[in-house]
Write a protein that holds these residues in place. Structure first.
Motif: not given
Length: 310
Positions: A223-246
């Motif tokens: 929610t804090s991110m810009r609407d023109d921003a992107f997330v790149v995950n090359v760490g581990r899957g659990t770093l991201v709440d996929e439900k929230a990302l979707i």
């Protein structure tokens, strides 16, 4: 000494390394994964119940596994991640656990920047359109001058920072364990997670999976991110709440994402992520280059010999 090698990439290197291991007294066993990515604990025990050492991939290295391998002395986790290892159980059973840190810094950093470039210039979208007979003029984003936020300032994070700076990007870093002098030497700024989310055009996750980093990218972060921003995950899957990302991707509250890793791997066929056009998918393959595999395999043998021979 019986050595079991369950890491698929390492198995491909065994013809080159076999004589070294055998000269040091190892009897090598390399069970076929038969299309699988890893073994469960119960499957591992079938091969390793009498093993002295194992060089493992993304296998289930749980308490069940350690209890079923009473002769095991050394576990080498091929690669970087150790989140699949039950360290408490390993300690209780007298097993030394090592990994091969630093072997994939450049490979994963290259992959991270390839995702940043693909998101910025929408190269996959253009490729698909041209392949289908179109000739699109899709507007992209310039990297020079854009802000890249990197979460994690270990070997991979530093390699990402070097590449981003070479593109002329402004770089911000979040890592509570990074020293001010290290950050200063790289010419980057330390910040807090909320500021990084708010100010970055690209956010790259390059930190390990721990209790502290679980769902680091959650609804609040997105929610804090810009609407023109992107997330790149090359760490581990659990770093991201996929439900929230979707939800964020569906609502266009962020512009897109590139994911090399997922909460459940392989990515489930029914995952809602698959239906989204603003996601670039990887297959937890960021480290997989010919040079990187050879380097990690050599390091695994070195670590094994240090633990049992030297």
């Amino acid at each position: 000494m019986k050595l079991v090698v369950t890491c698929k990439q390492m198995q491909a290197e065994l013809p080159r390394l076999k004589s070294i291991l055998e000269d040091h007294g190892f009897e090598i066993h390399a069970p076929s994964l038969e299309g699988r990515q890893q073994f469960s604990a119960s499957e591992l025990i079938e091969f390793t119940s009498d093993a002295t050492a194992i060089i493992a991939g993304d296998d289930e290295l749980s308490d069940e596994f350690f209890r079923g391998c009473p002769d095991l002395r050394v576990l080498v986790r091929w690669g970087i991640g150790t989140d699949s290892v039950d360290f408490e159980s390993a300690s209780q059973h007298g097993v030394t656990v090592r990994n091969t840190p630093g072997v994939f810094n450049d490979e994963v950093a290259d992959m991270a920047m390839s995702y940043v470039l693909a998101l910025a210039r929408r190269t996959i979208e253009i490729h698909q359109a041209v392949a289908n007979g179109d000739w699109p003029k899709i507007e992209g984003a310039t990297l020079s001058g854009a802000t890249l936020g990197v979460v994690g300032f270990g070997g991979i994070g530093r390699a990402i920072v070097k590449r981003a700076l070479a593109f002329g990007m402004s770089v911000k870093v979040v890592d509570p364990y990074a020293s001010a002098s290290d950050l200063s030497n790289f010419g980057v700024h330390s910040t807090d997670l909320e500021t990084l989310a708010r100010e970055s055009r690209f956010v790259v996750l390059a930190c390990p999976a721990t209790e502290e980093t679980f769902h680091l990218v959650d609804e609040s972060f997105l929610t804090s991110m810009r609407d023109d921003a992107f997330v790149v995950n090359v760490g581990r899957g659990t770093l991201v709440d996929e439900k929230a990302l979707i939800l964020a991707l569906k609502s266009s509250s962020i512009a897109g994402a590139a994911l090399d890793v997922y909460e459940s791997e392989p990515l489930p066929s029914k995952s809602e992520l698959r239906a989204l056009s603003n996601v670039i998918f990887g297959s937890h393959n960021g480290s997989n280059t010919r040079e990187g595999v050879a380097r990690a395999s050599d390091k695994s043998v070195q670590v094994l010999l240090e633990c049992l021979i030297n």
